[in-house]
Write a protein that holds these residues in place. Structure first.
Motif, PDB file in Angstrom:
ATOM      1  N   SER A  17       0.843  -1.198   0.000  1.00  0.00           N
ATOM      2  CA  SER A  17       0.000   0.000   0.000  1.00  0.00           C
ATOM      3  C   SER A  17       0.874   1.243   0.000  1.00  0.00           C
ATOM      4  N   GLN A  81      -5.104   7.004  -1.381  1.00  0.00           N
ATOM      5  CA  GLN A  81      -4.681   5.781  -0.705  1.00  0.00           C
ATOM      6  C   GLN A  81      -4.745   4.644  -1.706  1.00  0.00           C
ATOM      7  N   ASN A  83      -4.093   0.673  -2.309  1.00  0.00           N
ATOM      8  CA  ASN A  83      -3.903  -0.645  -1.696  1.00  0.00           C
ATOM      9  C   ASN A  83      -3.790  -1.718  -2.773  1.00  0.00           C
TER      10      ASN A  83
END
Length: 122
Positions: A17, A81, A83
Motif C-alpha cells: 500500500s 490511498q 492498496n
C-alpha cells in the motif's frame, strides 16, 4: 489560481500500500474539483480518480475497490490511498485541480502538479 505539489511516490512491491498526498496553495481550495491522473512510459495520461467540488467521487474501473481518494479542505490537501498495488499501477501520478464543478474531461483540469513516481515491482 492554485499551486499543487505531490508527494509520497516510491518503489514498492506488488500487494503493498502507498498513500500519495497533494498539497495545494492558493485561495478557495475547497471550491476546486480535484483529480488524480497517471502516466506510464509510452502511454497517454489517464484518469485515476476525482472528487468533484459538489461531493461526488469517481474512480477508474482499473482502481475501483483498491484506491481511495479523500480531501482535507482545512489542510488544502487531497490524498490517494492505494492498496493492493500491481505492477501495472507503475506510473507518474499527477494531482490536478479544476474550477468546474463536474469536470468530465482531462482538459477541464487547468492546474497540475509536477508528478510523483510510483513504481510497483513484481
Amino acid at each position: 489560481q492554485v499551486q499543487l505539489v505531490e508527494s509520497g511516490g516510491e518503489l514498492v512491491q506488488a500487494g503493498d500500500s502507498l498513500r500519495l498526498s497533494c498539497a495545494g496553495s492558493g485561495r478557495a481550495f475547497s471550491s476546486y474539483s480535484m483529480g488524480w491522473f497517471r502516466q506510464a512510459p509510452g502511454k497517454d495520461r489517464e484518469f485515476v480518480a476525482t472528487t468533484w467540488s459538489g461531493g461526488n467521487t469517481i474512480y477508474a474501473d482499473s482502481v475501483k475497490g483498491r484506491f481511495t481518494l479523500s480531501r482535507d479542505n482545512a489542510k488544502s490537501t487531497v490524498y490517494l490511498q492505494m492498496n493492493s498495488l500491481k505492477p501495472e499501477d507503475t506510473a507518474v501520478y499527477y494531482c490536478a485541480a479544476s474550477r468546474a464543478s463536474t469536470p468530465v474531461t482531462i482538459a477541464a483540469y487547468g492546474y497540475w502538479g509536477q508528478g510523483t513516481q510510483v513504481t510497483v515491482s513484481s
